[in-house]
Design a protein around this motif. Structure first.
Motif, PDB file in Angstrom:
ATOM      1  N   ASN A   1       1.137   5.402   0.356  1.00  0.00           N
ATOM      2  CA  ASN A   1       0.478   6.623   0.825  1.00  0.00           C
ATOM      3  C   ASN A   1       1.315   7.834   0.440  1.00  0.00           C
ATOM      4  OD1 ASN A   1      -1.729   5.333   2.246  1.00  0.00           O
ATOM      5  ND2 ASN A   1      -0.207   4.653   3.721  1.00  0.00           N
TER       6      ASN A   1
ATOM      7  N   GLU B   1       0.865  -1.174   0.000  1.00  0.00           N
ATOM      8  CA  GLU B   1       0.000   0.000   0.000  1.00  0.00           C
ATOM      9  C   GLU B   1       0.909   1.233   0.000  1.00  0.00           C
ATOM     10  OE1 GLU B   1      -3.765   1.026   2.595  1.00  0.00           O
ATOM     11  OE2 GLU B   1      -1.956   1.608   3.679  1.00  0.00           O
TER      12      GLU B   1
ATOM     13  N   PRO C   1      -3.974   1.121  -2.820  1.00  0.00           N
ATOM     14  CA  PRO C   1      -3.879  -0.213  -2.226  1.00  0.00           C
ATOM     15  C   PRO C   1      -3.191  -1.194  -3.176  1.00  0.00           C
ATOM     16  CG  PRO C   1      -6.072   0.130  -3.086  1.00  0.00           C
ATOM     17  CD  PRO C   1      -5.322   1.431  -3.302  1.00  0.00           C
ATOM     18  N   ARG C   2      -2.307  -2.012  -2.654  1.00  0.00           N
ATOM     19  CA  ARG C   2      -1.708  -3.106  -3.414  1.00  0.00           C
ATOM     20  C   ARG C   2      -1.254  -2.647  -4.806  1.00  0.00           C
ATOM     21  NH1 ARG C   2      -1.903  -7.897  -1.426  1.00  0.00           N
ATOM     22  NH2 ARG C   2      -1.727  -8.858  -3.485  1.00  0.00           N
TER      23      ARG C   2
ATOM     24  N   SER D   1      -4.070   7.243  -0.926  1.00  0.00           N
ATOM     25  CA  SER D   1      -3.686   5.874  -0.610  1.00  0.00           C
ATOM     26  C   SER D   1      -3.994   4.969  -1.796  1.00  0.00           C
ATOM     27  CB  SER D   1      -4.432   5.384   0.633  1.00  0.00           C
ATOM     28  OG  SER D   1      -4.053   4.060   0.953  1.00  0.00           O
TER      29      SER D   1
END
Lengths: 115, 112
Positions: free
Chosen positions: B19, B17, B76-77, B74
């Motif tokens: 950010n 993840e 994700p993955r 953010s």
């Protein structure tokens, strides 16, 4: 696919020449903005057209001019080209009346090289 | 328009993840926060937009604290295809100020 088209894709010009770049906005959009993006930099706002008039302008000289047609398509003209005008020129369209003026849709750009 | 500050570059690995935080201390009451993604030789692509708290779509989440002086995108993955430049922009949604001011963005590099 955002729907914004630009032509030509690439262009090579000589110093002092003039160039015209073209943009067709996403279907249903009424506003076209132009940006210049030098290598490694973020896009810089040139100007915006709405209802066939220049509505806002960034910090660019008068050598940069534009036009919007009744079908909302737009042209960017640059006169007396300088080496420093070499950049990716981006067109973005939006629907101002919807109040979503920050969700602009960008075209693929025209890569201009001035030699 | 409120000025934004982002990290110049970030590296991460596939599956992690990511950010990316953006500072906008002078954000105005009417300003929204918008993130764009740009691949080389392509135009920027809208990712997500928010005003306060949290916004989520199929691509990313946007976290905005109560004071709105910063925001965090953010992802994700992430995958290798997420390697791109990410721009944080802040501006008025009322239509009075439609020009978008881009900074230099954050160059995100995803490693295998």
């Amino acid at each position: 696919d955002a729907g914004v088209t630009q032509s030509p894709t690439h262009l090579i010009k000589t110093r002092g020449q003039q160039v015209t770049l073209r943009c067709s906005p996403k279907s249903g959009h009424d506003t076209v903005s132009w940006y210049q993006q030098a290598l490694g930099q973020g896009p810089q706002f040139i100007f915006q057209y709405y209802e066939e008039e220049e509505r806002q302008r960034g910090n660019f000289p008068d050598r940069f001019s534009g036009h919007q047609f009744p079908n909302y398509s737009s042209e960017l003209n640059v006169n007396a080209l300088l080496l420093g005008d070499s950049a990716l020129y981006l067109c973005a369209s939006s629907l101002v009346s919807a109040g979503e003026s920050y969700e602009q849709y960008f075209g693929p750009g025209t890569r201009l090289t001035v030699t | 328009l409120a000025k934004t500050t982002q990290p110049i570059s970030m590296d991460s690995y596939e599956g992690q993840e990511v950010n990316i935080t953006c500072s906008h201390n002078n954000i105005a009451t009417n300003d929204y926060i918008t993130w764009y993604q740009q691949f080389p030789s392509q135009g920027p692509r809208f990712i997500i937009q928010g005003y306060k708290t949290k916004v989520t779509n199929e691509v990313a989440s946007l976290f905005i604290p109560a004071d709105r002086k910063s925001s965090t995108l953010s992802l994700p993955r992430v995958s290798l295809s997420d390697t791109a430049v990410y721009y944080c922009l802040v501006g008025d949604m009322s239509g009075r100020d439609d020009k978008i001011i881009f900074g230099k963005g954050t160059r995100l590099h995803i490693l295998p």
